[in-house]
Design a protein around this motif. Sequence first.
Motif, PDB file in Angstrom:
ATOM      1  N   GLU A  72     -90.727  19.498  16.915  1.00 30.28           N
ATOM      2  CA  GLU A  72     -92.451  20.803  16.780  1.00 30.28           C
ATOM      3  C   GLU A  72     -93.081  20.691  17.413  1.00 30.28           C
ATOM      4  N   ALA A  73     -92.790  19.294  18.406  1.00 32.50           N
ATOM      5  CA  ALA A  73     -93.936  19.280  19.243  1.00 32.50           C
ATOM      6  C   ALA A  73     -94.023  19.639  20.365  1.00 32.50           C
ATOM      7  N   VAL A  76    -109.008  28.198  14.464  1.00 33.23           N
ATOM      8  CA  VAL A  76    -110.172  27.532  13.876  1.00 33.23           C
ATOM      9  C   VAL A  76    -109.944  26.590  15.223  1.00 33.23           C
ATOM     10  N   SER A  83    -111.728  24.026  18.029  1.00 37.10           N
ATOM     11  CA  SER A  83    -112.080  23.097  17.507  1.00 37.10           C
ATOM     12  C   SER A  83    -113.329  22.749  18.439  1.00 37.10           C
ATOM     13  N   ALA A 109    -115.224  21.606  21.149  1.00 32.98           N
ATOM     14  CA  ALA A 109    -114.997  20.932  22.189  1.00 32.98           C
ATOM     15  C   ALA A 109    -115.774  20.408  22.637  1.00 32.98           C
ATOM     16  N   ASP A 122    -118.041  17.227  22.967  1.00 35.59           N
ATOM     17  CA  ASP A 122    -117.950  15.927  21.915  1.00 35.59           C
ATOM     18  C   ASP A 122    -119.402  15.431  22.236  1.00 35.59           C
ATOM     19  N   ARG A 162    -104.466  12.013  14.723  1.00 38.89           N
ATOM     20  CA  ARG A 162    -102.926  12.719  14.768  1.00 38.89           C
ATOM     21  C   ARG A 162    -102.369  13.685  14.218  1.00 38.89           C
ATOM     22  N   LEU A 211     -99.550  25.251  11.265  1.00 37.42           N
ATOM     23  CA  LEU A 211    -100.169  24.418  11.567  1.00 37.42           C
ATOM     24  C   LEU A 211     -99.820  23.359  12.358  1.00 37.42           C
ATOM     25  N   ARG A 212     -98.637  23.034  11.884  1.00 35.69           N
ATOM     26  CA  ARG A 212     -97.454  22.136  12.128  1.00 35.69           C
ATOM     27  C   ARG A 212     -97.291  21.220  12.147  1.00 35.69           C
ATOM     28  N   ALA A 260    -108.223  21.495  12.484  1.00 32.25           N
ATOM     29  CA  ALA A 260    -108.718  20.951  12.941  1.00 32.25           C
ATOM     30  C   ALA A 260    -109.298  19.889  13.833  1.00 32.25           C
ATOM     31  N   VAL A 261    -109.121  19.055  14.961  1.00 31.03           N
ATOM     32  CA  VAL A 261    -110.242  18.470  14.962  1.00 31.03           C
ATOM     33  C   VAL A 261    -110.533  17.982  16.587  1.00 31.03           C
ATOM     34  N   GLU A 300    -112.003  15.849  18.209  1.00 29.84           N
ATOM     35  CA  GLU A 300    -111.752  14.740  19.305  1.00 29.84           C
ATOM     36  C   GLU A 300    -110.085  14.292  19.313  1.00 29.84           C
ATOM     37  N   PRO A 335     -94.650  11.944  18.865  1.00 31.22           N
ATOM     38  CA  PRO A 335     -95.540  13.210  20.005  1.00 31.22           C
ATOM     39  C   PRO A 335     -96.845  13.394  19.148  1.00 31.22           C
ATOM     40  N   VAL A 346    -100.662  15.732  19.990  1.00 28.48           N
ATOM     41  CA  VAL A 346    -100.803  16.831  20.775  1.00 28.48           C
ATOM     42  C   VAL A 346    -102.109  17.220  20.444  1.00 28.48           C
ATOM     43  N   PRO A 350    -106.006  18.130  20.744  1.00 24.84           N
ATOM     44  CA  PRO A 350    -106.519  18.877  20.398  1.00 24.84           C
ATOM     45  C   PRO A 350    -106.613  20.194  21.387  1.00 24.84           C
ATOM     46  N   LYS A 351    -106.104  21.899  21.635  1.00 21.86           N
ATOM     47  CA  LYS A 351    -107.020  22.737  22.647  1.00 21.86           C
ATOM     48  C   LYS A 351    -107.920  22.531  22.519  1.00 21.86           C
ATOM     49  N   ARG A 352    -108.889  22.810  24.215  1.00 18.57           N
ATOM     50  CA  ARG A 352    -109.802  22.994  24.337  1.00 18.57           C
ATOM     51  C   ARG A 352    -110.186  24.064  24.353  1.00 18.57           C
TER      52      ARG A 352
END
Lengths: 973, 123
Positions: free
Chosen positions: A101-102, A201, A203, A205, A207, B28, B84-85, B97-98, B100, B116, B118, B120-122
């Motif tokens: 998956e990853a 969506v 996220s 970015a 903080d 996670r 969304l895996r 989505a999170v 952080e 694993p 991953v 979050p994508k910035r």
Amino acid sequence: MNICECIPHVALLRNLFEILPFFLTIFLLKLLAGLLIFMFWYLPAYTDFIDPGADIPDEDDRRLHRRPLLPREDEQEDVEEIERRIQERYARSLNVEYDEEATDVEQQALLPSVRDPKLWMVKCAIGREREVAVCLMQKCIDRGPELQIRSAVALDHLKNFIYIEADKEAHVKEAIKGMRNIFTGKIMLVPIKEMTDVLSVESKAIDISRDTWVRLKIGTYKGDLAKVVDVDNVRQRATVKVIPRIDLQALSNKLEGREVPKKKAFTPPARFMNIDEARELHIRVERRRDPATGDYFEKIEGMMFKDGFLYKNVSLKSLSTQNVQPTFDELEKFRQPGETGDGDMSSLSTLFANRKKGHFMKGDRVIVVKGDLRNLKGWVEKVEEDTVHIKPNEKGLPKTLAISDKDLCKYFEPGNHVKVVSGATEGATGMVVSVEGHVVNLVSDTTKELIRVFADNVVESSEVTSGVTKIGDYELHDLVVLDDNSFGVIIRVESEAFQVLKGVPERPDVALARLREIKYKVDKKIFAKDRYKNTLSVKDVVKILDGPCKGKQGPVEHIYKGVLFIYDRHHLEHAGFICVKSDSCMMVGGSRANGERNGNSLTSKFSHLRTPPRVPHSPMRPPRGGYGGHNNFGGRGGGRGHDALIGATVKIRLGHYKGCKGRVKDVKAIDGNLGPFAVDRSHISDNVNVTPSRETSRYGMGSETPMHPSRTPLHPYMTPMRDSGVTPYHDGMRTPMRDRAWNPYTPMSPPRDNWEDGNPGSWGTSPQYQPGSPPSRAYEAPTPGSGWTNTPSNNYNEAGTPRDSGSAYANAPSPYLPSTPGGQPPMTPSSAYLPGTPGGQPMTPGSGGLDMMSPVVGADSEGPWFLPGILVNVRRPGDDTTPGVIREVLPVDGSSKIALGSSGNGDVVTALPNEIEVVPPRKLDKIKIMGGAHRGATGKLIGIDGTDGIVKVDDTLDVKILDMVSLAKLVQA
Amino acid sequence: MVNQGGGGSVAVAQIPTSFGHELRACLRCRLVKTYDQFRESGCENCPFFQMEDDHERVVDCTTPNFTGLISVMDPTRSWAARWLRIGKFAPGCYTLAVSEALNPDLQNICEEEHVPYVPPKRV
């Protein structure tokens, strides 16, 4: 509790099946079977934990067989390889099920296909989106597999709807049946292409941390920039500092128990808290020490202030961190007094954090802003992830240096032409004029405004653009009405907002309005009255009579609620717009008669002259030619001893300022758009426009002749006088001596031949017409060059004043004389004169001479130009409009004797000019030219091109293009 | 108490008991529950974080800053879950989505556990 721990294990194993080859599954099957037996064995004891309807074994059996069947082919090809791989994998851990998956599967491969379940959009109660999604989950748990929906999605940014994933609409219906907050009315299918969009969506970015720039999302400070001082992640709150928006007076009122208006009509402007001011208003200020930081705060009404800033504790949710992009002005405001440009290094870092990918590109000129190499300049050679390799400018350094992009800033030098790529002025281009640290000052190419931007936000570019001039339906210079019913003109368009010059005449008030704050655009044609009750419409040129902008003038761009927006391009603020009350203005060329139109025939005549459509109001078409004659009227200077040109508006004909218009300030200077400057008077062209006040005074001076109709500020007053030639004074002028005196000029005229040919009987016999006659030279001499055309008219003027007649010639060489001639075609006198003596016209040769010298003739003037022989419509109150032919124009008040009937056979009536309307000629009509150099000439209208008429002049057979307004249909008597 | 799923013989994660600010998402697996639920029962997908044993961990492993909520009833057969895996996780409520990332220590735990992670994508 044993079983509880087991069950996740089952899930884990099931996942394993999906990746394990077939032969391994046999082993697992056994294991699972064992587990199942184990479960069933203990099931009865735990029924309250497990859904009673579960048919677990069936379901799992099916899966076990179905899934592993697929990889069979692969396995035959290279069973050993796969075995090896699997063993390798499982030797490490049993938890590797997520590997696939990853890493391996591209998101692309997961795109929805037709076989996948679909997304359905379902309406729900606003604010209950999450709740509904969670309830659906609970319902599915409670009801078991009978509900066949796969998932339910509640998006934060989509109110009123949730998405439900299911194979069939019926499944959705079944699932939402009986749900409290779901409206079952409409279920919409999401097109397969849009399914991924639903789930995409961004996220957040950035903080929220100390020193982050944020914007507040709600309340009084909505949209305001704030700097994070402290963050409490557990309580989800932050302390931010903002520039306070506190109405101290209102606060004081409240504290003293006075009446406080409930309605918050406006948001107080942001400004730093002044503690002394607060104390003056008897507001209690406490000084507190923050035990955590040791800093002192001023506490007013529970609000904490420090250094003028308000320290506000807010929920993290109420802060916006996305696209904060502090503008230059905002940061400037935030900067503490005494803090230098380096002081906001921390804020710079936030700015840098906002940088997009590809911020630096090869060839960019950069400067190091942090670290040992600070202030080192260089060029970007190569860009890696976070590292920029630069080629330093200094000698003795390595060829390239690797520097973190956070330590670099773009660098520009004065003279660079740049384009703003982000921020409020995005899209604008201009030339860098100075650089202060990371701030670049540039002069916009289009607005010529100084723009202060961060070096980060500009790129070098040769492009020339103005940036945006339009957002939505609103464009630069539109008149708009805002939310609060105020209105104004858009004077600048920024990337997301407009600068609006509000319609407040007292002082310029510029507001920043976002698109949604604009209610509508005002497009209506609205009229207003100036101080003297002249009707003003858009494009009329007005002069401001009082207020801060007194003396400015320009065309009216917008009229709304009695407020004018005037555009004066010499006004350097607010994009040249000035907001004034209509009654503090005067229409340029407007009457000052204060509305006594009916009582004063001359005024009424005047108002008639200014208001009819044929008098061009448009600034684009300033009255053609000057009122040269007028100048000459006043030209004697009266008692003022000034040059006649003073005050006259002139156009510069030659040289550096060619085409510029300005008012003559002194004989030596003209005010143009660059301030007073001297222009050689011979370079000055015709007077383009004359302000009324000047006119009036000049007329006053010219009106020393009691009989002279020039008491009115009307330029066209000459008409009757000239045509009639009946006044004693005029008669007096027609002495042989005078004729002789005049004669010298005529021979000088190039078209003299025409003139002579046209009037052989009346003039040709006079020997004094011969060119080069000595006496004429005598008069001519003082006005060398081009002065001659004016000289006669001046002389005429003088002659018109009997008392002065003696000195008239002496006055001829007065310095102002040569000033007007530039724009006066040498043709004027004779050509105008020629048609001035048509058959039926009651004109003596003498009056013809007058005609020739009449200032109007000399000038390329506009005006009411009624001439005998033209077809007009007579409109009198109570009567219908009747056509008639002007027989005679009376000198006294400009009224005309008109023979009624379209061919002039009817009764003769006398009509005031404002009752007369020239009948515009049609193609192929015989016409008479009423204005301009050819005034009085007859011809044929051979074509019409918009507002221009193409005329074949009878006498010269020349084809001229003339303004239709100056043409009238000729009726031959 | 852990809800135990019927349908797929798969344990269903706890369902949030409220919908307000108490909600947190596992950094996670993006499972959404209330703070109290995490504290009492940990995360069903990430037991190795042992949030139920160490309450401080809850704060480290979860975040209140997340966007969107998806209730996954049938992870294996849901396209959305796959996209969304989260298709391999327990049924339950997740977030889209999170914002952080897990702190490095916790990322190390993931590595040790061979699960694993991953970030979050910035944007």
